[in-house]
Design an enzyme around this catalytic site. Structure first.
Site, PDB file in Angstrom:
ATOM      1  N   GLY A 217       0.835  -1.204   0.000  1.00 37.35           N
ATOM      2  CA  GLY A 217       0.000   0.000   0.000  1.00 37.35           C
ATOM      3  C   GLY A 217       0.860   1.241   0.000  1.00 37.35           C
ATOM      4  O   GLY A 217       1.963   1.265  -0.548  1.00 37.35           O
ATOM      5  N   SER A 218       0.366   2.237   0.672  1.00 35.84           N
ATOM      6  CA  SER A 218       1.021   3.547   0.605  1.00 35.84           C
ATOM      7  C   SER A 218       2.405   3.573   1.239  1.00 35.84           C
ATOM      8  O   SER A 218       3.163   4.510   1.018  1.00 35.84           O
ATOM      9  CB  SER A 218       0.149   4.603   1.285  1.00 35.84           C
ATOM     10  OG  SER A 218      -1.105   4.632   0.654  1.00 35.84           O
ATOM     11  N   THR A 219       2.745   2.573   2.045  1.00 32.53           N
ATOM     12  CA  THR A 219       4.094   2.591   2.617  1.00 32.53           C
ATOM     13  C   THR A 219       5.146   2.477   1.519  1.00 32.53           C
ATOM     14  O   THR A 219       6.295   2.874   1.705  1.00 32.53           O
ATOM     15  CB  THR A 219       4.301   1.448   3.636  1.00 32.53           C
ATOM     16  OG1 THR A 219       4.079   0.203   2.976  1.00 32.53           O
ATOM     17  CG2 THR A 219       3.352   1.574   4.807  1.00 32.53           C
ATOM     18  N   LYS A 221       5.236   4.225  -0.977  1.00 30.47           N
ATOM     19  CA  LYS A 221       5.545   5.586  -1.428  1.00 30.47           C
ATOM     20  C   LYS A 221       6.875   6.066  -0.859  1.00 30.47           C
ATOM     21  O   LYS A 221       7.521   6.941  -1.436  1.00 30.47           O
ATOM     22  CB  LYS A 221       4.419   6.544  -1.025  1.00 30.47           C
ATOM     23  CG  LYS A 221       3.136   6.293  -1.814  1.00 30.47           C
ATOM     24  CD  LYS A 221       1.956   7.071  -1.257  1.00 30.47           C
ATOM     25  CE  LYS A 221       0.674   6.693  -1.997  1.00 30.47           C
ATOM     26  NZ  LYS A 221      -0.529   7.170  -1.298  1.00 30.47           N
TER      27      LYS A 221
END
Lengths: 481, 462
Positions: A217-219, A221
C-alpha cells in the site's frame, strides 16, 4: 553325484553372494540417504536424543531441553511459548522443526563445525555433549508490547535497531504455543497439529518474514520518494501534480487520490510539495511521480532496500518483490504499493530504518551471541551494513517528511510525547470488497535511542487508525526506557 | 570325473567340545552385552542363561560322543552359536520394546524354553535314529505327512491367517508354521522317491536342443509336485513357501539325475504362476510393488514394514550400533520375520556377514556330508536339507534386503518361534547323524565295496 553337488554349492554361493551384496548396499552404500530420509523415525529419535542448547532472550531461557526417561531422552520446553514462537519455531518429534530451531539446528544441537573443539573435549572428558546456547537480539519489552498490541488481530510487527540491524521484536499474530508440538505424546501433538493447520487464522504462518506476503500500500511511497530524491531532480519541497483523480494511461480505470473514491486533490490547484504529498498520502501524486521516474529507477531503489533478496537472519526471509515489465498503468499502481508489489513486514522495517540511520540499511540479525555451555563465546554480534540506498542528506529529507507525516499528516496516532517519531501509513487494497490491510512503517528517535518498526494488520482498515497505534506501543517500549 | 574326498577318520570330538564352548560363550556374551548396551547393567538372568547354555552343550557333546562319534565337529557349534545370537537379539528387541513403547514384550524367555525343547528332541533323535537309512522305509508316509502338514493352513478351523498369508495354523492357542516340519518330511520323501527313480529320470526320454527331456510317464510326479507348490502359492498366497519347496524339489532332482534339463524345466514352470500371482493376487501384488519401489511417496505407507527394515539396516551401517544399542522396536516383527534387521542394526554389516557365513558354513558341511556318504538316499537327503536351509536364508534375507519380494518365512535358528527352532534342531540332528555316517571308517569301507557295484556311467556327464 559329486558334480551336481558342486553345482548346488555354486548356486548356494551365488545366492549368498547376492545377500552379501544387498546387505552391503543397504548398510553402507545407501545408508546415508536412508538415514537422512525424513520418514525415518530412527533419525528423528537420534536427533532428539541430544542435549540441545537453550535459546536465550534478555538473559532468560525461552527454549530449553530437560532430560527425560522416555524414548527421546530430552524434552524441549518453551516459556513463555507463544510470545516467542515466531522466532523460536517449534521442535516436534512428529513434525520436524521450524524457526530458529531449524535454522540454528547445528549450533543448538552441537553439531556445527564451530563447536568441534567443544565436542572433542566433551568426548574426551566423558561428558554428555551439549549444544551451544544462543542469545537473541530480541528486546523482551518490545516483543511483549508488539504481541499485546496485535492481540485479536491477524498481522505482524517487526522492530529493529536502525544503527545495528538487531531485530528487537518479531511478532506474527496469532501465535501458537510450541510446547503443544514439542510434546512427546503422539496423540496430543497430532491433535495440536491438526488444530493449528485447520485454524483459518493460520497461526503456524510466520507473517513477519514469510507467509503470503502483503501488498505494501502507501508505505511503498517511501521507496518512490527515496527514488525521486536520489534522481537529483526532486527535493522534499519540489512541487508535484496531484489531481483529485487520474485516469490510468491506456485504460478506463480511474485512480482516486484517496481511498474509497475520495477525489480531494493534493494541495490547492492540484499540486503540492513532495513532502505534503507524502504527508497526505496522495495517490495520484505518487502514481504520476512513479511514471515520470520510470520502472527502472523505482526497481533499483527497491532492490537497494532489499527487495528480491532471500535474507537469512538466520531465519529465512521470503524475498519481497514488485512487478516487472510494467506498462504505465501498472507502474502507476505499483508506485502506490498495489498491483504486484508484495512485501514482508521485515522488509518494510528495513525501509524505515534507513531513514533513521543516515540512509544506511543494516543487515537484520537475530543472534546476539553463541556460547558453549562453559560460557565461552563462539561468536558474537557484529553489525553489518546491508546497503546505502540514500545519501545522508536525502535520508535527512526523508526523515523530515516522515516526521511531518506523524506530526501533521496521516500518522498522527503513532506520535509519542517528547520523542521524535516519523512514519508512513498504508491502506493496502487486496481484492474487491474486502477490508484493506492496515500498515505503518516508521521510526522513533529518543535522543539517540532509535528504533524502526513496521506493522501490518490484516483487514485492519485504515493504517492511520489501526497499525499506527500498534507501532506506537512497540516504539515506546524500546525508546522510553 | 572323480572327486577325491580326503576324510580322516579322526572323530575330532575334542575340537567339537571346544567349538561348542566358544559358541555358547559367544552367545552368552552377546546376551550380556545387550543388557549392558540397553540398560547399562548385566541382565538379571545371566547366571541362569549361562548355566542353561552350559548344560545344553554338555548334553549335546555327550550325545554325540555316545551316539555319533564321527559326526562333523562343526555342525552343532554353528547351531548353538546361531541360536545364542538369536536369543540375544530377541532379548534386545524385548528390552527395546519394553523401554521405548507402551507394549510389553517377552519373547526371549520363550525362545530359551524352545531351545531346550529343540536340543532335547535333537538328542532324542540321535538316540532313536541309529541309521538315517531307516527313514527311507517310510518314504510314502513322509510324503503324506508332508502334504497334510502343508495343507493344514487351508483347513478352515485350523487356519490362522496373518498378514495376508495362510501359512500358520492355530492349535489350542499355539501358533505353528507347519511348513517347517513339512520341509523335513518332504525332503525325506524326495530323497526316497528320487533315489529309486533317478536312473529312469536321468536316461530315458527324447533329446531336444541338446537337452535330455524326461519321459512323459516320469512327468507325473513332477507335475504333481509342481501343482502342489502352485496350490500353496495360490491358496496360501505365500510366494516364499512355494519357492522354497519348488527349489528343494528341483535341486534334489538335479542332484539325483545330473540333468540340467530339470533345472531349466523347473525354472520355466515356476515363472508363469509366479507372474500370475504377482499380477492378479492382491496380497502378492503388494509384495511385488514393495519389492520394486518401497520408498516412493505413494507406496511408502503400504510398504512401511520393509521401509522400516531398510532404515534399520542403514542405521546399523558397517559396524553396527552395538548389542542393545539399536532400535529394533521400530521395525515390526523385529524379533521374528525381521530379526535380520535387528541383527544387522546392532552388529552391523560385519555381524550380518558373520552370520551369513555361519549359514554358508553349515550348508557347506551338509553338502560335504552328502559327498562323503555312501548311499544315494543319504546323499540326497543331506544335500536337500543343506540346500533348503540355504534357500530359506536366501528367501528371508533376500526379502528384507530387496533381492526378492518379501515373504513370510523365518530365519533358521535366529528368529523367535518355537516350531521353526525345534524343526531346525531336528534338521541339525539329521545332519549330525548323516555326517557321522559319512565320516565313519566302516562306512568308507562299505563305500569302497559299493564302488564295485554298477553305478550310473560317468560318460553321460556333461
Amino acid at each position: 553325484m559329486n558334480k551336481p553337488l558342486r553345482h548346488v554349492w555354486m548356486v548356494v554361493a551365488v545366492l549368498f553372494l547376492l545377500l552379501f551384496g544387498s546387505t552391503t548396499y543397504f548398510q553402507v552404500i545407501a545408508a546415508k540417504s536412508l538415514n537422512a530420509d525424513g520418514r525415518n523415525a530412527r533419525t528423528v529419535y537420534a536427533e532428539y536424543d541430544r542435549h540441545r542448547g537453550p535459546i536465550v532472550v534478555g538473559g532468560e531461557p525461552i527454549a530449553e531441553s530437560h532430560a527425560t526417561d522416555d524414548a527421546y531422552g530430552y524434552q524441549r520446553t518453551y516459556d513463555p511459548g507463544s510470545l516467542y514462537a515466531p522466532v523460536t519455531g517449534y521442535y516436534s518429534v512428529e513434525y520436524g522443526f521450524s524457526g530458529l530451531e531449524k535454522s540454528l539446528n547445528d549450533t543448538l544441537s552441537g553439531e556445527s563445525d564451530a563447536l568441534f573443539y567443544q565436542r572433542l573435549t566433551d568426548t574426551v572428558s566423558g561428558r554428555d555433549p551439549q549444544g551451544a546456547s544462543v542469545q537473541l537480539t530480541i528486546d523482551p519489552a518490545a516483543q511483549r508490547a508488539a504481541t499485546d498490541a496485535l492481540q485479536g488481530h491477524r498481522g505482524a510487527a517487526v522492530a529493529m535497531d536502525p544503527e545495528t540491524g538487531k531485530v528487537l521484536a518479531l511478532v506474527s499474530a496469532p501465535s501458537y504455543d510450541p510446547d503443544d508440538l514439542a510434546s512427546h505424546s503422539t496423540k496430543k501433538v497430532h491433535q495440536a497439529w491438526t488444530d493449528l493447520n485447520e485454524d483459518p487464522d493460520r497461526p503456524l504462518t510466520n507473517r513477519a518474514i514469510a507467509g503470503d506476503l502483503y501488498p505494501p500500500g502507501s508505505t511503498f511511497k517511501l521507496i518512490v520518494a527515496a527514488a525521486a530524491l536520489d534522481s537529483g531532480d526532486y527535493t522534499k519541497d519540489t512541487k508535484i501534480p496531484g489531481p483529485g483523480s487520474f485516469t490510468l494511461p491506456q485504460t478506463q480505470n480511474t485512480l482516486y487520490n484517496h481511498p474509497r473514491g475520495d477525489n480531494t486533490p493534493c494541495g490547492s490547484g492540484g499540486s503540492s510539495t513532495l513532502s505534503s504529498a507524502l504527508q497526505q498520502s496522495c495517490n495520484t501524486s505518487f502514481a504520476k511521480l512513479g511514471i515520470s521516474l520510470g520502472e527502472d529507477a523505482i526497481e533499483k531503489k527497491a532492490k537497494e532496500f532489499g527487495f528480491g533478496d532471500r535474507m537469512e537472519i538466520p531465519l529465512s526471509v521470503t524475498p519481497s518483490s514488485m512487478g516487472k515489465d510494467l506498462n504505465d498503468a501498472q507502474l502507476a499502481t505499483s508506485s502506490i504499493g498495489q498491483y504486484e508489489d508484495r512485501v514482508t513486514p521485515l522488509q518494510m522495517a528495513m525501509v524505515g530504518s534507513a531513514m533513521a540511520n543516515d540512509g544506511k540499511v543494516m543487515s537484520p540479525q537475530l543472534v546476539d551471541e553463541v556460547r558453549t555451555r562453559d560460557q565461552s563465546v563462539i561468536s558474537s554480534f557484529s553489525a553489518q551494513q546491508y546497503s546505502q540506498p540514500l545519501s545522508a542528506a536525502n535520508a535527512a529529507q526523508m526523515r523530515e517528511m516522515m516526521v511531518s507525516t506523524v506530526k501533521d499528516g496521516t500518522g498522527g496516532a503513532a506520535a509519542i510525547n517528547g520523542v521524535e517519531v516519523g512514519g508512513k501509513t498504508g491502506t493496502a487494497q487486496w481484492g474487491d470488497g474486502r477490508t484493506p490491510h492496515s500498515w505503518f512503517v516508521g521510526f522513533a528517535d529518543n535522543g539517540g535511542k532509535k528504533v524502526a518498526v513496521s506493522v501490518v494488520v490484516e483487514q485492519g482498515g485504515y493504517g492511520a487508525d489501526v497499525a499506527a497505534p500498534i507501532a506506537r506501543n512497540v516504539m515506546e517500549a524500546v525508546v522510553s526506557k | 570325473m572323480v572327486t577325491v574326498v580326503s576324510y580322516t577318520a579322526r572323530p575330532r570330538r575334542l575340537l567339537q567340545a571346544l567349538l561348542l564352548l566358544i559358541a555358547a560363550a559367544l552367545g552368552v556374551l552377546t546376551y550380556a552385552l545387550v543388557g549392558l548396551g540397553r540398560e547399562g547393567e548385566l541382565p538379571a538372568d545371566l547366571m541362569t542363561i549361562s548355566i542353561g547354555a552350559g548344560v545344553l552343550i554338555v548334553v549335546l557333546q555327550i550325545a554325540v560322543m555316545w551316539r555319533a562319534p564321527f559326526a562333523d565337529p562343526v555342525i552343532l557349534p554353528i547351531g548353538v552359536l546361531l541360536n545364542g545370537i538369536g536369543i540375544a537379539m530377541i532379548s534386545s528387541y524385548d528390552s527395546a520394546v519394553n523401554k521405548f513403547t507402551a507394549i510389553h514384550a517377552e519373547y526371549a524367555g520363550r525362545q530359551e524354553l524352545w531351545t531346550g525343547v529343540g536340543v532335547v528332541l535333537a538328542v532324542a533323535l540321535m538316540f532313536a535314529l541309529r541309521d538315517h537309512r531307516m527313514l527311507r522305509r517310510y518314504t510314502w508316509i513322509f510324503a503324506v505327512s508332508g502334504a497334510v502338514l502343508l495343507l493344514m493352513p487351508l483347513v478352515p478351523f485350523l487356519t490362522d491367517e496373518k498378514y495376508g498369508s495362510k501359512i500358520w495354523i492355530n492349535i489350542a492357542g499355539y501358533s505353528f508354521q507347519p511348513a517347517e516340519l513339512a520341509k523335513i518330511c518332504i525332503a525325506i520323501f524326495f530323497a526316497g522317491y528320487l533315489v529309486s527313480r533317478r536312473d529312469t529320470l536321468a536316461l530315458a526320454g527324447p533329446k531336444v536342443l541338446g537337452i535330455q527331456l524326461p519321459r512323459w510317464s516320469d512327468f507325473g510326479p513332477i507335475l504333481g509336485a509342481w501343482a502342489f507348490c502352485i496350490a500353496i502359492l495360490v491358496f496360501e498366497t505365500d510366494l516364499g513357501t512355494a519357492l522354497m519347496f519348488f527349489g528343494l524339489f528341483v535341486a534334489m532332482l538335479y542332484v539325483a539325475t545330473d540333468r540340467l534339463s530339470w533345472l531349466v524345466i523347473g525354472a520355466v514352470m515356476f515363472l508363469p504362476p509366479a507372474i500370475f500371482a504377482a499380477t492378479l493376487l492382491g496380497h502378492v501384488r503388494t509384495r511385488f510393488t514393495c519389492w520394486l519401489d518401497p520408498l516412493s511417496r505413494e507406496n511408502f505407507s503400504s510398504c512401511e514394514q520393509i521401509d522400516r527394515g531398510l532404515f534399520g539396516l542403514a542405521n546399523g551401517g558397517l559396524l553396527g550400533k552395538g548389542p542393545g544399542g539399536g532400535r529394533p522396536d521400530m521395525v515390526p516383527f523385529g524379533h521374528s520375520d525381521f530379526i535380520y534387521t535387528t541383527l544387522a542394526e546392532e552388529l552391523g554389516m560385519i555381524g550380518a556377514f558373520a552370520v551369513l557365513m555361519l549359514y554358508m558354513l553349515l550348508v557347506q558341511r551338509a553338502l560335504r556330508a552328502a559327498v562323503g556318504i555312501s548311499d544315494g538316499f543319504g546323499t540326497l537327503l543331506a544335500a536337500g536339507l543343506g540346500f533348503v536351509l540355504a534357500l530359506q536364508v536366501f528367501v528371508v534375507v533376500g526379502g528384507i534386503t530387496r533381492v526378492i519380494p518379501l515373504t513370510g518365512l523365518t530365519l533358521p535358528f535366529l528368529a523367535a518361534g518355537g516350531s521353526s527352532l525345534v524343526c531346525n534342531w531336528i534338521i541339525l540332528a539329521l545332519l549330525v547323524r548323516m555326517s557321522d555316517a559319512a565320516r565313519r571308517p566302516a562306512a568308507r569301507r562299505v563305500d569302497a565295496d559299493a564302488s564295485a557295484s554298477p553305478r550310473r556311467p560317468q560318460e553321460v556327464a556333461s
